[in-house]
Structures are given as structure tokens and as C-alpha cells.
Design a protein around this motif. Structure first.
Motif, PDB file in Angstrom:
ATOM      1  N   GLY A 530     -51.195  -2.816 -52.069  1.00 39.66           N
ATOM      2  CA  GLY A 530     -49.065  -3.003 -52.387  1.00 39.66           C
ATOM      3  C   GLY A 530     -48.178  -1.606 -52.291  1.00 39.66           C
ATOM      4  O   GLY A 530     -47.438  -2.464 -52.415  1.00 39.66           O
ATOM      5  N   SER A 531     -48.713  -0.812 -52.698  1.00 39.20           N
ATOM      6  CA  SER A 531     -47.520   0.435 -52.716  1.00 39.20           C
ATOM      7  C   SER A 531     -46.695   0.166 -51.321  1.00 39.20           C
ATOM      8  O   SER A 531     -45.552   1.134 -51.267  1.00 39.20           O
ATOM      9  N   VAL A 532     -47.549   0.048 -50.469  1.00 41.44           N
ATOM     10  CA  VAL A 532     -46.977   0.468 -49.096  1.00 41.44           C
ATOM     11  C   VAL A 532     -46.397  -1.233 -47.922  1.00 41.44           C
ATOM     12  O   VAL A 532     -45.244  -1.004 -48.021  1.00 41.44           O
ATOM     13  N   TRP A 533     -46.938  -2.363 -48.726  1.00 37.55           N
ATOM     14  CA  TRP A 533     -46.176  -3.914 -47.764  1.00 37.55           C
ATOM     15  C   TRP A 533     -46.288  -4.571 -49.305  1.00 37.55           C
ATOM     16  O   TRP A 533     -45.650  -5.533 -48.903  1.00 37.55           O
ATOM     17  N   ASN A 534     -46.055  -3.997 -51.106  1.00 34.05           N
ATOM     18  CA  ASN A 534     -46.277  -5.558 -51.762  1.00 34.05           C
ATOM     19  C   ASN A 534     -46.850  -6.090 -51.926  1.00 34.05           C
ATOM     20  O   ASN A 534     -46.890  -7.341 -51.490  1.00 34.05           O
ATOM     21  N   ALA A 535     -48.580  -5.812 -51.408  1.00 32.17           N
ATOM     22  CA  ALA A 535     -49.620  -7.419 -50.608  1.00 32.17           C
ATOM     23  C   ALA A 535     -49.891  -8.107 -51.845  1.00 32.17           C
ATOM     24  O   ALA A 535     -49.515  -6.616 -52.958  1.00 32.17           O
ATOM     25  N   TYR A 536     -49.606  -9.479 -51.632  1.00 29.82           N
ATOM     26  CA  TYR A 536     -49.774  -9.473 -53.308  1.00 29.82           C
ATOM     27  C   TYR A 536     -51.382  -9.449 -53.709  1.00 29.82           C
ATOM     28  O   TYR A 536     -52.169 -10.485 -52.910  1.00 29.82           O
ATOM     29  N   GLY A 664     -42.885  -4.541 -60.658  1.00 29.78           N
ATOM     30  CA  GLY A 664     -43.369  -4.790 -59.744  1.00 29.78           C
ATOM     31  C   GLY A 664     -44.341  -3.543 -58.507  1.00 29.78           C
ATOM     32  O   GLY A 664     -45.882  -3.432 -57.880  1.00 29.78           O
ATOM     33  N   VAL A 665     -43.731  -2.145 -58.855  1.00 30.05           N
ATOM     34  CA  VAL A 665     -43.874  -1.545 -57.999  1.00 30.05           C
ATOM     35  C   VAL A 665     -45.339  -0.892 -57.744  1.00 30.05           C
ATOM     36  O   VAL A 665     -45.202  -0.326 -58.894  1.00 30.05           O
ATOM     37  N   ARG A 666     -46.052  -1.012 -57.168  1.00 30.98           N
ATOM     38  CA  ARG A 666     -47.460  -0.148 -57.705  1.00 30.98           C
ATOM     39  C   ARG A 666     -47.912   1.154 -56.915  1.00 30.98           C
ATOM     40  O   ARG A 666     -46.935   2.098 -56.183  1.00 30.98           O
ATOM     41  N   SER A 667     -48.851   1.610 -57.299  1.00 30.31           N
ATOM     42  CA  SER A 667     -48.317   2.884 -58.016  1.00 30.31           C
ATOM     43  C   SER A 667     -49.983   3.649 -58.545  1.00 30.31           C
ATOM     44  O   SER A 667     -50.158   3.347 -58.305  1.00 30.31           O
TER      45      SER A 667
END
Ligand code: SRM
Ligand SMILES: Cc1cc2nc3c(=O)[nH]c(=O)nc-3n(C[C@H](O)[C@H](O)[C@H](O)COP(=O)(O)OP(=O)(O)OC[C@H]3O[C@@H](n4cnc5c(N)ncnc54)[C@H](O)[C@@H]3O)c2cc1C
Ligand code: SF4
Ligand code: FES
Lengths: 843, 111
Positions: A530-536, A664-667
Motif C-alpha cells: 500500500g505504501s509503495v504502490w497504493n495497492a488496493y 489513504g496513505v498506508r504507513s
């Protein structure tokens, strides 16, 4: 009968004494009274200057709330002791109270010496020792532009930093020909002087101030013996300390010729019932102006009170510190006073690094060292000195940069068990090992168990390396590995994913892991993707990786239902949206609550109802609040300048913009932010991972605050920012955190475990010391650009909505979910209520 | 002799994850790992809710397990044994995959 023990002075050492006594087995033999002249319990003088970079008096306190009461210690603040009668064994306070003692401990500290210069009592001529002094400095700074510190020693330079933090043009005036004359040699002091001047601080050495008189442009003028002068509005004296030994005179205790209460190796004064410890005590001709020796004295007295033989035999005065961002360290005797001593010097002009070693005539033992500009070798050298270890054949290699051959050092293994790793808290290698035996596994544990690294922080590197070494020795392969399936840290996995472009867990596992994965590595990798590719999160290939909250885009409740939390940016919500929330809640019989994050939560939704609930909310203009994700939660805001009569800037608008940018930015863990419109701080921004407060000069940025289980006040990171710089810093800060933090470390825990601490983050984010700032901004921008509401994607795709069912083969509700009505709403029945089968509301 | 009941199609299963189903009146969880289907009681005896199907599947030292989504205890997919607590065990049900290629269904034994 308990022994009546009176302690005079509740400063750093007085408190350390009590803290150690409380922990000792003999504690219950004593009936303890403490007199403190100041209005507050002991606080950390060593970090006084952090008051100007955002810390409060409470932050500086060394005494946990309720500590004295809990241990039955009678503490009397605002009560100065004015007399001791050693024959009657009584003390008398200023208010006339007389109290008798069996044993007396004097811990009265010292006061700042103000040189007898005419004019030294003019307005805004101050000293720097107490919190009251800090407040006076703050006031004086408001009417000043220029400030001068008289005294260029360790404390003077620290004070100059405080003046810089107060926003003044700052100068240091030193009587001796060089700065820090006690700790540094000429070469080291010259490098330090250059560096400090580059920071915009005036340095004036070999200057004896003769008089302070009216200035022309400024409030004062300092006139020096050589006829030159310097104008300033504000003078701060930092010309040494003098022991507070007044009581010794009255009591007839022996004092040193130049002051100080004389003590022996037992820390006893000339009266066998009176001890003296800390900066008021004179041991073997020395007054120690540092805390660590004071702590050692406190420990020696505690040991004796516990009938253990103990001695204070002097202390090492080595120091390592950061003065205005410049690393400086001094070990042992840096001047080579021993005639036959030999020295080695390494100077790197362009990089402004200076290192000097002083070794014994036979070249076998280290006598002293000076390090300026680079103190990496401090830990190594100090251990060599303290443990009297043999030097390598070519001692100069100890200070030469590593590319000029193998760096000689010694592994943490070479240290004896008795080696002291942390001098502030007297933590030995043995203490560290015991903490590991009791289950500590990381630096944060070690800090909590032993207090190591929590004083000046100078020992962090050493403690970390010994800890890692010891952990490795135990086969705890310094479990940097995230779990049994990947021999990597979260940080390393992050880089593997980014560099190799892995899009799925399976690719990563096949290339770098083994086995099937588990509930530790799967969600961590999902978050990284998620953090790198905004993977769903809700992609079929990602679903098996998700914790249940991420899998169904809602937080699972104790009964297996879910909560629904739509985003309410900045806490601002229209009446129509409120009505819609109310309608949805009513239609689905959801329990409704204003939650602690300034938004509204609907509890108790059936899995199968989630898609229809969310499509109604999305139609009404809501989007996912990501309350289920390790991502930005809320940006709490106060009402700000739009309505509030004190508001300086528009905190609501900024909060909305922050929330919209970072949603929405995953951390590695959840992130929270806050924005307050003025320093009254109604949004509690200083308890957030990122906090912003409006000031007349722009936005002040705070980072790494935390509520939750271990509250932490945020640190002031940068001041007076415009919007653009503010967002730039936050972009970089968050991306840097995402790249380097361990799984489930909030920014506060991350910072506490980060070598170099806040200063390092500042360098990376503000000064771009790693040269990655632009990249960090681009990576953040890519995430921002690819944002999409999780729930919108889910409800728009029938393939996805299909996955929300209670049973794959039956359109039924979960029979285990049973409800009770309370305060007008439904809630899950308790186990007891189910058993008693009282009247239940079944949905 | 246990009676097998058809519960769902294999295509309903999610690779490496669980889904909830009803077996008679009993909520069960079906996990699909490496081509194999496992059926366990869906009720988490520690968390006291029907949620096991939403746990993450993985392995501990090679043993296939599912982690409760509530308090993260691990249960052996084959035996239902709780790894952390020897006294706790989930009921497990025999599974058979029956049917023509492309139409395979999951049949679970009702005790
Ligand atoms: C709903 C809410 C309580 C409420 O009714 O007010 C809440 C509910 C939960 N919190 Fe919280 N927290 C809520 C605000 C807070 C706050 C207050 C705030 O944000 O200002 C804090 C302290 C501030 C902080 O985090 O620094 C807070 C500190 C925690 C923590 C401790 C985090 C820590 O760093 O120590 C956890 C545990 C965790 O995340 O590991 C937690 C975990 C949880 C969980 C996720 C526990 C769980 O796994 O079920 C709860 C989920 C309930 C749900 O279904 O959403 N919650 N939680 C609040 C939701 C806010 C939102 O809209 O996002
Ligand atoms: C700005 C600053 C920076 C410093 N930085 C460092 C550093 O980096 N490293 C380091 O090791 N040290 C540093 N120090 C020194 C360190 O703070 C002292 O060594 C330490 O505080 C000494 O502790 P103490 O208990 O002896 O004295 P104090 O902390 O001064 O405590 C003495 C207390 O006794 C009270 N008292 C005195 N007389 C009486 C009386 N008659 N009745 C009742 N109460 C009385 C005083 O009001 C005071 O509260 C720094 C000091 C300052 C001011
Ligand atoms: S404080 Fe505890 S009980 Fe309350 S909402 Fe947060 S996690 Fe749940
Ligand atoms: S040496 Fe100061 S904190 Fe450890």
C-alpha cells in the motif's frame, strides 16, 4: 522506631537519592522528610534549554506524579532550610518550623556565579539555573534583539543555544583565549569556534568584561578590558557555579578554602550524622558540576543506609554533547598535563573535524581525548579509558577515518561486565544483560528497565551496540527479522519491494522468504504494498493478507459486527450530512457515537449490510474514514480564526487540506494530526504524530506526539513556516517514517528507537542531509495522485460487493449476535444477559 | 456414518483465506490453502463470536494455522488445536470436493 531522615534540597541529585532509596530493601526503616526551596519537585536541569524548543515544566519534571505520596515521603516545597543545629540534631526552616532528625542529607546544589562587574544587576542581566530563570529569560527576550552570554564554557554555549532558540542575535564572551577551556585543547576549541560562528553566533575570546553600562543602539554596552565594547539588550551570566554551602557555616561543618562542604569517601561531612551529595559537596578538592558524579554519591549513601560498604572515589568528567548541533566530546585529561604523555592529532579542514588522543609515555594507555565535529569514536575511547584497556599497536588508528585502513576498535564483547555504559544512570553492561534476561528485546525495553539513554542520551550508540551484540549471542538473531518467514526487517522488506518492483506477497515470498507467511508478515507486507504502490487492500490477491479490519474495510467489534466511520475532514460537517448519518443509523439500527477522533461512528453493522450502508453514505458525499487502516486517521482541528476571537489562522482549512492530502496513505502504524489556530491549543496538536499550531510568524510544526498507552508530547520541529514549506516538511517527514519505521511503531516509538533522534530527522527533513528530500516528496506525490476511496471502489464493483455476506450459502444473520437496548440504542448483550435470557431485542 | 452436505462451489472459496458458511445450524469456516479445503467451527471460543473465517491463514514452523481475528490465537487447520492454549480446540469437519471439472463443489460432513 523508624530512623528520621531529612533531605535538604529537592534537585536532581536529591531526587535521585530518594528514587534509589525507595528501590532499596532498607527503605522501610526510614521516616523521610524533604525540604525544597523551589516551588516544584525536582526537574531536569540538564535539558533546561529544551524549554525553549517546546518542552514544558511538566515535561522536565523528574518525579512521576504521586511518587512521593505513594512512598509515604513527606515533601515540603517552598520551604527553605535556614539553620542546622548539629548538637540538638534539628533543622529550622525559613517559616520557623523546627524538626529533628537522626540523619541529614544535604543536596543543596549550587548557584550561578555572577562576576562582580559593575552594572551586573541592570535590567535583563540574568542567570540560568531554574525554571523561574527560564521564564525571566523569555520575558526579557520579548524586549530584546541581541543577547550576550558571559562565559564560554559548556553551560555558556548551552545558554547561547537557548538565546538562539529565543530568536535573538547571540554572542558568547569568554575570558580565556578559547571556548570550553576545561574540556578542550586549543586545536579543538578553534574548530568549535569556527563552527559556532558559522551558525551566526558571535564568539569573543580573551575578553574580560569591565563594566556594563547604557548602550547607544541597545539597552546595554559591555566594555572590555582591551577597550573594545559590545552592545546588547540582554546579558546572561554563565561564568561558573558556586556550591550552596551556607548551611555548613551555620552548622559549623568543615568547608573547602574556596567553598563546598567537605565530604569523605562515604560522602559524610565533618559531622557523622550529616551527608552531603551533589554540587554542594567538595570531594578530594573537587566540586563536580555534572549530574553523573552526583548520582554516584547518592548511590554511595543509599548503599551505606542499606548496610552495604560503599565509597565514592571520584568520578570521570568525560562528556559528550551537542552544542548548537556541533558534536563535541572530551575524555579524561585532554591537555596532556602528564609531562611524558604523547599525543596524536587528526584534523580534517574541509569537514571541520578535529580529533586528538593523549596516551601514556609507553603508548599503552589512553589518558585523554578531544573530539570536535565527529564524536563517533567517543564510546570506544571512553571505554578504553574507563576500563584501563590496552591500546592497539598504532593508537592513531582509533581516530583516523576508516577508509585509511581497517578501523581498529573493539567489539562490545571486549568490555568487562562492570563497564559503565550509561553514566547518567550508572547502568553497567551487567545491568543491561540482566534486563535482557528479564525479557527486554529492544532499546525501548532497555530504556524502560534501566533508564539507560534517558538522561543526556550520549550513550545511546554504545548501549545499542552492546544490546545487539548480546542479543545476537543469545541466538535472538537480533530478531531484526519480522517473523519466521522473512529474515528481514520491515524497513528492508520495504526496500526490497520498492527496488525490485514486487506487486504481490507471493512474489516477495518466493524471492526472499520461506514457508507460507503468517498473521505478522502478511499484514506488514500488505501495508508496504500500500505504501509503495497504493495497492488496493480489497484486491482478491491482497485479501488473504489483510487483518480483518482491512479485509472488510471496517473495524470488527467484539461480536463480529463492524463499525462504520466516514471521513469528516477537520471535523467540519454539514447539517445534511448529519441528517444522512442519522437516517442510515436508524434504518440499520446502528449504535451512534461521537468518537474521540472528532467524527461520528456507527457501530454494529452486519457484514452483509456494509456495501449498502456505504453506497448510501457515498451518494451523500462521504468517503471512507480509513479508521480500519494503518493510515491517516483524523486531523483534529479547533474552530480557528473563522469564528474564534483568538484565532490567528484558519486551522479548519489547513486541517481539511492536510486530511485530503494524506488520506489513504498506508504507513507502519496509524497516524494522527492536529491543527490549532493559536497557542491555546484546543486541538491538542501536540499529542499527535503531526501537529501544527498557528503563530503570528507562521505555522509551528510539531512531530512524534502520541496519546494512547504511552503518551508523548510532540517535539517542536520547525517554526514560522509558510504553507508550502509546511507541506513539504510533512511530505518528507511521513515518507521518511514510512521507509524507516518498524511495523506497528507509531512515530513516537520510531523516534525513540531512531539513532540520532530528532536532530537526525531534522537533518534529513529540513537540511536534506541524505539528499533524498526531493525523492521523498515525489514518492508522496505519487501516493496522493493515486488515491481512491476504498469504499467507492468496493461498492462500484459488483465482484467486490458480492464478497460481503454472513454465510456463503444462506442469506441469514449471525444467530450469535444478540442485542439489548440501553440509553435508547442497541448494544451487544453480555454473556450474563444471554444466560439469564432476559428480554432481548433481536435484530 | 457422517452425512456429507453440499455447502458451496469451489469457485466461491478464496485462495489462502477463509469464508463463512452454514452447516445445518452451525456456522463454519472454510479455508482454501494450496488446493486443499479445511472446515472448522466458525465460533471463536476465546473471543466468543463467529469470526474464525475472517482470520489470517499462515504457518508456524511448517504447521498450517489460522489466527483468530479478535485476539490472535492460532488454531491448527488440520486438528483445530489452539497453539497457545492446550485446553482450547475448534471442532473440525471432514471435507470432500465432488463434481465435474469446472463445477466442483465443497461437501462437508455433518457430525
Ligand atoms: C472509535 C474510537 C473510540 C471512540 O469511540 O471515541 C476508537 C476505537 C478504537 N481504537 Fe482508538 N479509537 C478512537 C480514538 C482514539 C484516540 C483519540 C484520538 O485519535 O484523538 C486515541 C489516542 C490518540 C493516539 O492514538 O495517539 C486512540 C488510541 C488507540 C490505541 C493506542 C495507540 C497507541 O499508540 O498507543 C489503539 C491500539 C492500537 O492502535 O494498536 C486503539 C485502537 C482502537 C480500536 C481499533 C481497537 C480495536 O482494534 O478494535 C478501536 C476500534 C473501534 C472501531 O470500531 O472503530 N486506539 N484511539 C475512536 C475513533 C477515532 C476515529 O474516528 O478514527
Ligand atoms: C543549563 C544547565 C545545563 C546543564 N547541563 C548539564 C549536562 O549536560 N550534563 C551534566 O552532567 N550536568 C549538566 N548540568 C549540571 C546539573 O544540572 C547539575 O549537576 C545537577 O543539577 C546537580 O544536582 P544537585 O541536586 O546537586 O543540585 P540542584 O539540581 O541545583 O538541586 C539543589 C536544590 O536544592 C535547593 N536548595 C538549596 N538550598 C536549600 C535550602 N537551604 N533549603 C531547601 N532547599 C535548598 C535548590 O533550590 C535546588 O532546588 C547543567 C546545569 C544547567 C543549569
Ligand atoms: S480506549 Fe480501549 S475500549 Fe475504548 S475505544 Fe479505545 S481501544 Fe476501545
Ligand atoms: S550517559 Fe547520559 S543518558 Fe546514558
Amino acid at each position: 522506631m523508624k530512623i528520621k531522615l531529612i533531605v535538604v534540597g529537592n534537585g536532581m541529585v536529591g531526587h535521585a537519592f530518594l528514587e534509589r532509596l525507595v528501590k532499596s530493601s532498607g527503605f522501610h526503616d526510614f521516616d523521610i522528610t524533604v525540604f525544597g526551596e523551589e516551588s516544584r519537585v525536582a526537574y531536569d536541569r540538564v535539558h533546561l534549554s529544551s524549554y525553549f524548543s517546546g518542552k514544558t515544566a511538566e515535561d522536565l519534571s523528574l518525579v512521576p506524579v504521586g511518587f512521593y505520596a505513594e512512598h509515604g515521603i513527606d515533601i515540603r516545597l517552598n520551604q527553605k532550610v535556614v539553620a542546622i543545629d548539629k548538637h540538638a540534631k534539628t533543622v529550622t526552616t525559613q517559616a520557623g518550623l523546627v524538626m529533628d532528625y537522626d540523619l541529614l542529607v544535604l543536596a543543596t546544589g549550587s548557584y550561578p556565579f555572577v562576576p562582580p562587574i559593575p552594572g551586573n544587576d541592570r535590567e535583563a542581566c540574568l542567570v540560568y539555573r531554574t525554571i523561574e530563570d527560564l521564564e525571566a529569560m523569555k520575558d526579557a527576550a520579548q524586549t530584546s534583539k541581541i543577547g550576550v552570554v558571559i562565559g564560554g564554557g559548556l553551560l555558556g554555549l548551552e545558554a547561547a543555544k537557548a538565546l538562539v532558540d529565543l530568536g535573538l542575535e547571540s554572542h558568547v564572551v569568554e575570558f580565556a583565549p578559547r571556548l570550553m577551556p576545561v574540556q578542550l585543547d586549543e586545536g579543538g576549541a578553534a574548530v568549535l569556534k569556527r563552527k559556532i560562528q558559522q551558525l551566526g553566533v558571535g564568539v569573543h575570546t580573551s575578553k574580560a568584561t569591565k563594566v556594563i553600562e547604557d548602550g547607544e543602539q541597545s539597552r546595554h554596552r559591555l566594555v572590555f578590558a582591551d577597550g573594545e565594547s559590545l552592545e546588547t539588550d540582554f546579558v546572561l551570566f554563565s561564568a561558573g557555579i558556586r556550591p550552596r554551602d551556607e548551611l555548613a557555616d551555620l552548622a559549623g561543618l568543615v568547608k573547602g578554602p574556596r567553598g563546598g562542604i567537605v565530604i569523605n569517601d562515604q560522602c559524610l561531612t565533618s559531622d557523622p550524622h550529616i551527608y552531603a551529595i551533589g554540587e554542594c559537596a567538595l570531594h578530594d578538592g573537587m566540586i563536580y558540576g555534572l549530574v553523573a558524579p552526583g548520582y554516584a554519591m547518592a548511590q554511595a549513601v543509599v548503599d551505606q543506609l542499606n548496610h552495604k560498604p560503599a565509597q565514592f572515589v571520584g568520578a570521570d568528567m568525560s562528556t559528550k554533547l551537542k552544542l548548537m548541533g556541533v558534536d563535541v566530546a572530551s575524555i579524561g585529561d585532554p591537555h596532556g598535563t602528564d609531562e611524558d604523555a604523547k599525543s596524536y592529532i587528526y584534523e580534517n579542514g574541509p569537514k571541520e573535524i578535529y580529533k586528538k588522543l593523549v596516551v601514556s609515555a609507553d603508548g599503552k594507555k589512553l589518558l585523554g581525548a578531544v573530539l570536535v565535529g565527529d564524536t563517533e569514536d567517543y564510546g570506544n575511547l571512553l571505554q578504553l579509558k574507563l576500563n584501563d584497556m590496552a591500546l592497539p599497536e598504532h593508537p592513531e588508528q582509533l581516530i583516523l577515518p576508516s577508509f585509511s585502513g581497517e578501523k581498529v576498535g573493539f567489539g562490545p564483547d571486549a568490555l568487562p561486565l562492570t563497564a559503565q555504559l550509561c553514566s547518567c544512570y550508572d547502568v553497567s553492561k551487567q545491568d543491561l544483560i540482566s534486563a535482557l534476561d528479564e525479557g527486554a528485546t529492544c532499546l525501548a525495553d532497555i530504556k524502560a528497565c534501566t533508564q539507560a539513554c534517558t538522561g543526556c542520551g550520549g550513550c545511546t550508540q554504545l548501549v545499542t551496540s552492546v544490546m545487539n551484540f548480546e542479543l545476537e549471542k543469545r541466538g535472538v538473531a537480533v530478531s531484526k527479522a519480522i517473523c519466521e518467514h522473512f529474515p528481514y526487517t520491515r524497513q528492508e522488506l520495504y526496500h526490497l519491494v520498492r527496488v525490485n518492483g514486487y506487486q504481490t506477497f507471493d512474489e516477495l515470498l518466493a524471492a526472499h522468504g520461506e514457508g507460507d507467511g503468517c498473521d505478522i508478515c502478511k499484514p506488514a507486507v500488505a501495508s508496504i504494498l500500500g505504501s509503495v504502490w497504493n495497492a488496493y487492500a480489497f484486491d482478491k490477491k491482497n485479501i488473504p493478507l489483510q487483518d480483518t479490519n482491512d479485509r472488510y474495510l471496517g473495524n470488527m467489534q467484539k461480536d463480529g459486527t463492524y463499525s462504520v466511520i466516514p471521513r469528516v475532514p477537520g471535523g467540519e460537517i454539514t447539517p445534511d450530512k448529519l441528517i444522512l448519518l442519522g437516517e442510515v443509523a436508524k434504518d440499520y439500527q446502528l449504535y451512534t457515537k461521537i468518537n474521540g477522533g472528532q467524527r461520528i461512528v456507527l457501530f454494529g453493522a452486519q457484514l452483509s449490510d456494509l456495501p449498502t450502508i456505504w453506497s448510501r453514505l457515498i451518494d451523500g458525499g462521504f468517503e471512507s474514514g480509513q479508521a480500519y487502516a494503518k493510515a491517516l486517521r483524523t486531523v483534529k482541528s479547533c474552530v480557528g480564526s473563522t469564528w474564534c476571537r483568538y484565532g490567528i489562522d484558519d486551522s479548519v482549512q489547513l486541517a481539511i487540506d492536510l486530511e485530503n492530502r494524506y488520506k489513504g496513505v498506508r504507513s507502519p502504524h496509524k497516524m494522527k494530526m492536529g491543527v490549532s489556530g493559536c497557542t491555546r491549543e484546543c486541538a491538542e496538536a501536540q499529542a499527535k504524530d503531526v501537529g501544527v499550531i498557528a503563530t503570528e510568524n507562521g505555522w509551528n510544526l510539531f512531530v512524534c506526539g502520541n496519546g494512547g498507552m504511552k503518551p508523548r508530547h510532540a517535539d517542536l520541529f520547525a517554526v514560522g513556516l509558510d504553507r508550502e514549506t509546511l507541506f513539504k516538511y510533512i511530505d518528507r517527514f511521513i515518507m521518511f517514517y514510512i521507509q524507516t519505521a518498524d511495523r506497528l511503531h507509531r512515530t513516537s516509538t520510531w523516534l525513540e528507537n531512531l539513532e540520532g533522534g530528532l536532530e537526525y530527522v531534522r537533518q534529513v527533513v529540513i537540511e536534506d542531509s541524505l539528499g533524498i528530500a526531493e525523492q521523498l516528496e515525489q514518492q508522496m506525490q505519487a501516493l496522493v495522485d493515486s488515491y481512491a476511496c476504498d469504499w467507492k471502489r468496493a461498492v462500484d464493483d459488483p465482484e467486490k460487493t458480492k464478497l460481503f455476506y454472513n454465510f456463503v450459502n444462506a442469506d441469514l444473520r449471525d444467530p450469535n449476535q444478540v442485542y439489548v437496548r440501553e440509553r435508547g440504542q442497541l448494544r451487544p448483550a453480555t454473556a450474563q444477559e444471554r444466560l439469564e435470557s432476559i428480554e432481548l431485542d433481536v435484530v | 456414518m457422517a452425512e456429507f452436505k453440499k455447502v458451496c462451489q469451489v469457485s466461491d472459496l478464496i485462495d489462502n483465506a477463509g469464508i463463512p458458511a452454514l452447516l445445518g445450524n452451525t456456522p463454519i469456516a472454510l479455508f482454501y490453502v494450496k488446493g486443499q479445503v479445511y472446515a472448522l467451527d466458525n465460533f471463536d471460543p476465546i473471543g466468543q463470536a463467529s469470526v474464525m473465517s475472517r482470520g489470517i491463514v499462515g504457518s508456524i514452523k511448517g504447521q498450517l494455522v489460522v489466527a483468530s481475528p479478535l485476539y490472535k490465537e492460532h488454531y491448527d487447520l488440520v486438528t483445530g488445536q489452539c497453539v497457545e492454549n492446550p485446553e482450547v480446540k475448534l471442532a473440525v469437519f471432514a471435507v470432500e470436493v465432488r463434481g465435474a471439472a469446472g463445477e466442483e463443489a465443497v461437501w462437508v460432513a455433518q457430525p
